[in-house]
Design a protein around this motif. Structure first.
Motif, mmCIF file in Angstrom:
data_model
loop_
_atom_site.group_PDB
_atom_site.id
_atom_site.type_symbol
_atom_site.label_atom_id
_atom_site.label_comp_id
_atom_site.label_asym_id
_atom_site.label_seq_id
_atom_site.Cartn_x
_atom_site.Cartn_y
_atom_site.Cartn_z
ATOM 1 N N ILE A 330 1.003 -1.605 -0.378
ATOM 2 C CA ILE A 330 0.022 0.380 0.035
ATOM 3 C C ILE A 330 0.562 1.225 0.397
ATOM 4 O O ILE A 330 0.679 1.737 -0.164
ATOM 5 C CB ILE A 330 -0.956 -0.038 0.660
ATOM 6 C CG1 ILE A 330 -1.711 -1.292 1.094
ATOM 7 C CG2 ILE A 330 -1.796 1.457 1.577
ATOM 8 C CD1 ILE A 330 -2.953 -2.109 2.614
ATOM 9 N N ARG A 359 -9.383 -9.666 2.939
ATOM 10 C CA ARG A 359 -10.102 -8.483 1.897
ATOM 11 C C ARG A 359 -10.093 -7.548 3.167
ATOM 12 O O ARG A 359 -9.506 -6.332 2.750
ATOM 13 C CB ARG A 359 -11.344 -8.725 1.166
ATOM 14 C CG ARG A 359 -11.205 -7.396 0.235
ATOM 15 C CD ARG A 359 -12.903 -7.819 -0.443
ATOM 16 N NE ARG A 359 -12.569 -8.908 -1.267
ATOM 17 C CZ ARG A 359 -13.483 -9.752 -1.326
ATOM 18 N NH1 ARG A 359 -14.742 -10.152 -0.479
ATOM 19 N NH2 ARG A 359 -12.802 -11.446 -2.197
ATOM 20 N N GLU A 360 -10.700 -7.888 4.268
ATOM 21 C CA GLU A 360 -11.054 -7.333 5.281
ATOM 22 C C GLU A 360 -9.700 -6.523 6.105
ATOM 23 O O GLU A 360 -9.528 -5.458 6.174
ATOM 24 C CB GLU A 360 -11.841 -7.515 6.866
ATOM 25 C CG GLU A 360 -11.898 -6.465 7.704
ATOM 26 C CD GLU A 360 -13.325 -7.605 8.767
ATOM 27 O OE1 GLU A 360 -13.481 -6.824 9.834
ATOM 28 O OE2 GLU A 360 -13.228 -8.581 8.673
ATOM 29 N N ARG A 362 -6.667 -6.347 5.059
ATOM 30 C CA ARG A 362 -5.907 -5.503 4.133
ATOM 31 C C ARG A 362 -6.790 -3.881 3.832
ATOM 32 O O ARG A 362 -5.959 -2.912 3.888
ATOM 33 C CB ARG A 362 -5.913 -5.531 2.522
ATOM 34 C CG ARG A 362 -5.140 -4.620 1.475
ATOM 35 C CD ARG A 362 -5.789 -4.732 -0.125
ATOM 36 N NE ARG A 362 -4.735 -4.448 -0.802
ATOM 37 C CZ ARG A 362 -4.751 -3.063 -1.136
ATOM 38 N NH1 ARG A 362 -5.548 -2.213 -0.685
ATOM 39 N NH2 ARG A 362 -3.314 -3.026 -1.840
ATOM 40 N N ASN A 363 -8.083 -3.642 3.969
ATOM 41 C CA ASN A 363 -8.770 -2.598 4.433
ATOM 42 C C ASN A 363 -8.479 -1.838 5.935
ATOM 43 O O ASN A 363 -8.455 -0.176 5.754
ATOM 44 C CB ASN A 363 -10.380 -2.658 4.332
ATOM 45 C CG ASN A 363 -10.663 -3.329 2.832
ATOM 46 O OD1 ASN A 363 -10.334 -2.883 1.808
ATOM 47 N ND2 ASN A 363 -11.909 -3.517 3.050
ATOM 48 N N ILE A 364 -8.440 -2.319 6.559
ATOM 49 C CA ILE A 364 -7.667 -2.062 8.073
ATOM 50 C C ILE A 364 -6.469 -1.588 8.079
ATOM 51 O O ILE A 364 -6.551 -0.586 8.901
ATOM 52 C CB ILE A 364 -8.042 -2.969 8.681
ATOM 53 C CG1 ILE A 364 -9.489 -3.433 9.526
ATOM 54 C CG2 ILE A 364 -7.534 -2.897 10.618
ATOM 55 C CD1 ILE A 364 -10.149 -2.191 10.172
ATOM 56 N N GLU A 366 -4.872 -0.691 5.001
ATOM 57 C CA GLU A 366 -4.301 1.079 4.243
ATOM 58 C C GLU A 366 -5.127 1.933 5.149
ATOM 59 O O GLU A 366 -4.908 3.304 4.981
ATOM 60 C CB GLU A 366 -5.787 0.381 2.848
ATOM 61 C CG GLU A 366 -5.711 1.858 2.463
ATOM 62 C CD GLU A 366 -5.930 1.629 0.964
ATOM 63 O OE1 GLU A 366 -6.490 2.173 -0.201
ATOM 64 O OE2 GLU A 366 -5.999 0.928 0.636
ATOM 65 N N ARG A 367 -6.360 1.988 6.023
ATOM 66 C CA ARG A 367 -6.713 2.800 6.804
ATOM 67 C C ARG A 367 -5.393 3.054 8.045
ATOM 68 O O ARG A 367 -5.778 4.428 8.152
ATOM 69 C CB ARG A 367 -8.022 2.434 7.986
ATOM 70 C CG ARG A 367 -8.684 4.155 8.229
ATOM 71 C CD ARG A 367 -9.540 2.601 9.613
ATOM 72 N NE ARG A 367 -10.689 2.012 8.247
ATOM 73 C CZ ARG A 367 -11.711 0.995 8.926
ATOM 74 N NH1 ARG A 367 -12.005 1.019 10.510
ATOM 75 N NH2 ARG A 367 -12.366 0.055 8.179
#
Length: 387
Positions: A330, A359-360, A362-364, A366-367
């Protein structure tokens, strides 16, 4: 160290060739065979970087040695040695896969240039094969847990075959990564892998999407159109979320698997296809079969090899590796220096209930990279990644 074999029935020629090659580079390991039969046995049992082979020999001539050797060790370059009356045969051996030929008596410069070029080519061939087997970084499978190691082992065994594979597991676990690994490590990697999300295509359009259609076969079919199976010819088709496929489409897929041919919607013409099928689903297909929504015969056709991808909660030991991987990826995508995670932050993330799986996660990550400090702390996780 390069390993070279000289297959030549004349001892004097063998000595000259060995002397020239050995003096050119003392790292060359040169071995000899006095006839074709001995040469083939040595080729079977050794990995040579180059073979120099006479054409006219007793027991087995050089052409036969060449043909057998290319079947045994196709990557090994073979240079033919020809007498003046054998030039036509030497040229013909190029069509059979010989790298080059040299004439007797050998010209020093010609011989050494041919040896160097052949050895360079062997290095390139091996490197290209290695690169083909190396999976693209976009589809790396990160993890060292027992379950992931087991999946990687299965892929290594199965990828080189055309066996059909059914990948199961919850949403977000990385089933598509497994499919990409299977394709990219296979002999079909030079061709396309065509992906079809069966859950995203309306039921009335799925057959047209998979098999194509002819002009006028239904409203909106203004011209002939090839389907995904034709596009994947020679390569791999990945049928993601196949549990959502209609029964009529399932019947056509079954025929494609049984007969290696399809027909476009609105046409009776058969089209031959050579496609490897990899499928994936988050559904329990055995339950779908019991309830009449999935064909049992299609299931058995697809599930030659069954790979179950575990939920992230079942492989928590891989979370630190995944966090590090996503953080690096990222940060590179955003053009920023990589942010690190404190041990306490990682330990807290390992305790979370990851219902959305990788998937979840990765989103966390990135956040946290966007909102957190230079080093992501436990407090950052509590503030920005609370669940």
């Amino acid at each position: 160290m390069s390993k070279i074999l000289i297959v030549e029935d004349e001892a004097a020629i063998r000595r000259v060739l060995k002397k020239i090659i050995s003096e050119e580079n003392d790292t060359y390991q040169v071995e000899e065979a006095e006839d074709g039969l001995e040469g083939i046995e040595l080729i079977k049992n050794n990995d040579y970087d180059l073979v120099l082979c006479d054409i006219k020999m007793p027991k087995m001539d050089g052409v036969e040695v060449l043909e057998k050797a290319k079947k045994i060790k196709p990557e090994t370059p073979i240079v033919m040695i020809s007498g003046h009356g054998e030039l036509d045969t030497a040229v013909n051996t190029m069509r059979l896969g010989a790298f080059d030929y040299i004439s007797k008596p050998p010209d020093l410069n010609r011989l050494l240039n041919t040896v160097r070029n052949a050895l360079d080519r062997k290095v390139l061939v091996v490197e290209n094969k290695r690169l083909k087997k190396k999976v693209s970084k976009n589809y790396e499978m990160i993890g060292e847990s027992e379950s992931i190691s087991h999946i990687k082992d299965i892929i290594e065994k199965v990828a080189a075959t055309d066996a059909r594979v059914l990948i199961t597991g919850p949403n977000g676990t990385g089933k598509e990564l497994v499919a990409h690994w299977l394709h990219e490590k296979s002999e079909r990697a030079k061709e396309q892998m065509i992906e079809v999300n069966c859950a995203a295509i309306p039921t009335e359009l799925i057959e047209s999407e998979l098999f194509g259609h002819v002009k006028g076969s239904f409203t909106g079919a203004n011209k002939d159109r090839a389907g995904k199976f034709e596009a994947a010819n020679g390569g791999t088709i990945f049928l993601d979320e196949i549990g959502y496929m209609s029964l009529s489409a399932q019947a056509k897929v079954l025929r494609a698997l049984q007969e290696n041919k399809i027909s476009r919607v609105g046409s009776d013409k058969d089209i031959k296809v050579n496609v490897r099928v990899v499928a994936a689903t988050n559904k329990d297909l055995n339950k779908e079969i019991e309830e009449g929504r999935f064909r049992e015969d299609l299931y058995h056709r697809l599930a030659v090899i069954l790979i179950k991808v575990p939920a992230l909660n079942d492989r928590r030991e891989d979370i630190p590796l995944l966090i590090d991987f996503f953080s690096k990826k990222i940060s590179e995508e955003q053009g920023n220096p990589k942010k690190t995670f404190s041990d306490e932050a990682v330990q807290l993330l390992q305790k979370y209930d990851w219902t959305g799986n990788i998937r979840e996660l990765r989103n966390i990550v990135e956040r946290l990279i966007i909102l957190g400090e230079k080093q992501i702390s436990e407090n950052d996780v509590k503030l920005f990644a609370s669940k």
